[in-house]
Design a protein around this motif. Sequence first.
Motif, PDB file in Angstrom:
ATOM      1  N   ALA A  34       0.748  -1.297   0.323  1.00 47.60           N
ATOM      2  CA  ALA A  34      -0.197   0.451   0.215  1.00 47.60           C
ATOM      3  C   ALA A  34       0.573   1.227  -0.349  1.00 47.60           C
ATOM      4  O   ALA A  34       1.726   1.100   0.478  1.00 47.60           O
ATOM      5  CB  ALA A  34      -0.884   0.382   1.538  1.00 47.60           C
ATOM      6  N   GLU A  35       0.466   2.799  -0.461  1.00 52.31           N
ATOM      7  CA  GLU A  35       1.343   3.367  -1.010  1.00 52.31           C
ATOM      8  C   GLU A  35       0.692   4.528   0.953  1.00 52.31           C
ATOM      9  O   GLU A  35      -0.595   4.536  -0.153  1.00 52.31           O
ATOM     10  CB  GLU A  35       1.003   4.302  -2.196  1.00 52.31           C
ATOM     11  N   PRO A  36       1.721   4.617   1.798  1.00 54.42           N
ATOM     12  CA  PRO A  36       0.909   5.627   3.025  1.00 54.42           C
ATOM     13  C   PRO A  36       0.382   6.589   2.387  1.00 54.42           C
ATOM     14  O   PRO A  36      -0.839   7.048   3.007  1.00 54.42           O
ATOM     15  CB  PRO A  36       1.991   5.154   3.242  1.00 54.42           C
ATOM     16  N   LYS A  37       0.632   7.633   1.548  1.00 54.69           N
ATOM     17  CA  LYS A  37       0.586   8.760   1.070  1.00 54.69           C
ATOM     18  C   LYS A  37      -0.762   8.940   1.000  1.00 54.69           C
ATOM     19  O   LYS A  37      -2.137   9.489   0.574  1.00 54.69           O
ATOM     20  CB  LYS A  37       0.987   9.407   0.109  1.00 54.69           C
ATOM     21  N   ALA A  38      -1.356   8.016  -0.728  1.00 52.61           N
ATOM     22  CA  ALA A  38      -2.326   8.005  -1.073  1.00 52.61           C
ATOM     23  C   ALA A  38      -3.968   7.144  -0.366  1.00 52.61           C
ATOM     24  O   ALA A  38      -4.999   7.302   0.267  1.00 52.61           O
ATOM     25  CB  ALA A  38      -2.369   7.256  -2.383  1.00 52.61           C
ATOM     26  N   VAL A  39      -3.217   6.578   0.951  1.00 50.75           N
ATOM     27  CA  VAL A  39      -4.458   5.299   1.375  1.00 50.75           C
ATOM     28  C   VAL A  39      -4.706   6.260   2.200  1.00 50.75           C
ATOM     29  O   VAL A  39      -5.562   6.182   2.501  1.00 50.75           O
ATOM     30  CB  VAL A  39      -3.128   4.322   2.695  1.00 50.75           C
ATOM     31  N   MET A  40      -3.718   7.353   3.337  1.00 52.34           N
ATOM     32  CA  MET A  40      -4.329   8.256   4.689  1.00 52.34           C
ATOM     33  C   MET A  40      -5.223   8.981   3.671  1.00 52.34           C
ATOM     34  O   MET A  40      -6.001  10.009   4.742  1.00 52.34           O
ATOM     35  CB  MET A  40      -2.526   9.296   5.094  1.00 52.34           C
ATOM     36  N   GLU A  41      -4.900   9.808   2.378  1.00 46.51           N
ATOM     37  CA  GLU A  41      -5.747  10.693   2.487  1.00 46.51           C
ATOM     38  C   GLU A  41      -7.021  10.004   1.825  1.00 46.51           C
ATOM     39  O   GLU A  41      -8.336  10.366   2.596  1.00 46.51           O
ATOM     40  CB  GLU A  41      -4.996  10.307   0.674  1.00 46.51           C
ATOM     41  N   SER A  42      -7.790   8.863   1.644  1.00 52.56           N
ATOM     42  CA  SER A  42      -8.566   7.880   1.584  1.00 52.56           C
ATOM     43  C   SER A  42      -9.331   7.742   2.907  1.00 52.56           C
ATOM     44  O   SER A  42     -10.477   8.240   3.653  1.00 52.56           O
ATOM     45  CB  SER A  42      -8.521   6.732   1.335  1.00 52.56           C
ATOM     46  N   VAL A  43      -8.270   7.466   4.307  1.00 47.93           N
ATOM     47  CA  VAL A  43      -8.744   7.604   5.412  1.00 47.93           C
ATOM     48  C   VAL A  43      -8.659   9.019   5.819  1.00 47.93           C
ATOM     49  O   VAL A  43     -10.053   9.359   6.707  1.00 47.93           O
ATOM     50  CB  VAL A  43      -7.040   7.824   6.781  1.00 47.93           C
ATOM     51  N   LEU A  44      -8.310  10.008   5.352  1.00 45.90           N
ATOM     52  CA  LEU A  44      -8.708  11.506   5.946  1.00 45.90           C
ATOM     53  C   LEU A  44      -9.922  12.017   5.615  1.00 45.90           C
ATOM     54  O   LEU A  44     -10.894  12.578   6.134  1.00 45.90           O
ATOM     55  CB  LEU A  44      -8.051  12.612   5.424  1.00 45.90           C
ATOM     56  N   LYS A  45     -10.504  11.787   4.181  1.00 45.47           N
ATOM     57  CA  LYS A  45     -11.664  11.775   3.458  1.00 45.47           C
ATOM     58  C   LYS A  45     -12.639  10.600   4.872  1.00 45.47           C
ATOM     59  O   LYS A  45     -13.838  11.218   4.762  1.00 45.47           O
ATOM     60  CB  LYS A  45     -11.545  10.866   2.206  1.00 45.47           C
ATOM     61  N   ASN A  46     -12.414   9.355   4.795  1.00 47.81           N
ATOM     62  CA  ASN A  46     -13.752   8.808   5.076  1.00 47.81           C
ATOM     63  C   ASN A  46     -13.689   9.208   6.993  1.00 47.81           C
ATOM     64  O   ASN A  46     -14.623   9.258   7.275  1.00 47.81           O
ATOM     65  CB  ASN A  46     -12.945   7.104   5.388  1.00 47.81           C
ATOM     66  N   CYS A  47     -12.604   9.725   7.918  1.00 50.17           N
ATOM     67  CA  CYS A  47     -12.819  10.334   9.230  1.00 50.17           C
ATOM     68  C   CYS A  47     -13.511  11.459   8.786  1.00 50.17           C
ATOM     69  O   CYS A  47     -14.449  11.992   9.750  1.00 50.17           O
ATOM     70  CB  CYS A  47     -11.521  11.029   9.448  1.00 50.17           C
ATOM     71  N   ARG A  48     -13.639  12.753   7.723  1.00 48.67           N
ATOM     72  CA  ARG A  48     -14.416  13.789   7.603  1.00 48.67           C
ATOM     73  C   ARG A  48     -15.575  13.240   7.272  1.00 48.67           C
ATOM     74  O   ARG A  48     -16.523  14.248   7.803  1.00 48.67           O
ATOM     75  CB  ARG A  48     -13.365  13.891   6.956  1.00 48.67           C
ATOM     76  N   LYS A  49     -16.037  11.978   7.275  1.00 50.10           N
ATOM     77  CA  LYS A  49     -17.666  12.068   7.110  1.00 50.10           C
ATOM     78  C   LYS A  49     -17.854  11.325   8.756  1.00 50.10           C
ATOM     79  O   LYS A  49     -18.968  11.634   8.957  1.00 50.10           O
ATOM     80  CB  LYS A  49     -17.260  10.708   6.602  1.00 50.10           C
ATOM     81  N   VAL A  50     -16.516  11.228   9.757  1.00 49.50           N
ATOM     82  CA  VAL A  50     -17.402  11.556  11.120  1.00 49.50           C
ATOM     83  C   VAL A  50     -17.851  12.039  11.871  1.00 49.50           C
ATOM     84  O   VAL A  50     -18.237  12.662  12.337  1.00 49.50           O
ATOM     85  CB  VAL A  50     -16.409  10.437  11.567  1.00 49.50           C
ATOM     86  N   GLU A  51     -16.225  13.438  11.298  1.00 49.79           N
ATOM     87  CA  GLU A  51     -16.462  14.977  11.750  1.00 49.79           C
ATOM     88  C   GLU A  51     -15.590  15.931  10.999  1.00 49.79           C
ATOM     89  O   GLU A  51     -14.483  15.306  10.812  1.00 49.79           O
ATOM     90  CB  GLU A  51     -15.443  14.723  13.285  1.00 49.79           C
ATOM     91  N   ASP A  52     -16.453  16.616  10.489  1.00 52.03           N
ATOM     92  CA  ASP A  52     -16.533  17.035   8.972  1.00 52.03           C
ATOM     93  C   ASP A  52     -15.050  18.307   9.259  1.00 52.03           C
ATOM     94  O   ASP A  52     -14.355  18.684   8.261  1.00 52.03           O
ATOM     95  CB  ASP A  52     -16.843  17.924   8.112  1.00 52.03           C
ATOM     96  N   ASP A  53     -14.605  18.779  10.378  1.00 50.13           N
ATOM     97  CA  ASP A  53     -13.367  19.605  10.673  1.00 50.13           C
ATOM     98  C   ASP A  53     -12.317  19.084  11.493  1.00 50.13           C
ATOM     99  O   ASP A  53     -11.305  19.799  11.802  1.00 50.13           O
ATOM    100  CB  ASP A  53     -14.426  20.747  11.885  1.00 50.13           C
ATOM    101  N   CYS A  54     -12.079  17.354  11.791  1.00 52.62           N
ATOM    102  CA  CYS A  54     -10.484  16.749  11.733  1.00 52.62           C
ATOM    103  C   CYS A  54      -9.966  17.201  10.833  1.00 52.62           C
ATOM    104  O   CYS A  54     -10.150  17.705  10.238  1.00 52.62           O
ATOM    105  CB  CYS A  54     -10.884  15.437  12.144  1.00 52.62           C
ATOM    106  N   GLU A  55      -8.858  17.026  10.966  1.00 56.02           N
ATOM    107  CA  GLU A  55      -6.875  16.910  10.980  1.00 56.02           C
ATOM    108  C   GLU A  55      -6.594  15.554  10.427  1.00 56.02           C
ATOM    109  O   GLU A  55      -6.137  15.652  12.190  1.00 56.02           O
ATOM    110  CB  GLU A  55      -7.038  18.952  10.724  1.00 56.02           C
TER     111      GLU A  55
END
Length: 72
Positions: free
Chosen positions: A48-69
């Motif tokens: 897995a490519e960490p940077k690409a995976v983390m962009e997806s993780v961030l997108k999924n986390c923002r569904k939970v809390e839209d202002d998370c970072e």
Amino acid sequence: MKKTYKIDVDCANCANKMEEAAKKTGGVRDAAVNFMALKMTVEFEDGAEPKAVMESVLKNCRKVEDDCEIYI
């Protein structure tokens, strides 16, 4: 491969939801969020490519809390 990222999340409940969202993301073998330390540790699947995976993780986390970072 495991990496730790600094996160910005408002409450422990949201941190738990972010952890679950991260675990369900493709390319993630395991994830853990430490709300007190404001850190997320992610174990990636082989190849897995960490940077690409983390962009997806961030997108999924923002569904939970839209202002998370997550500082990638």
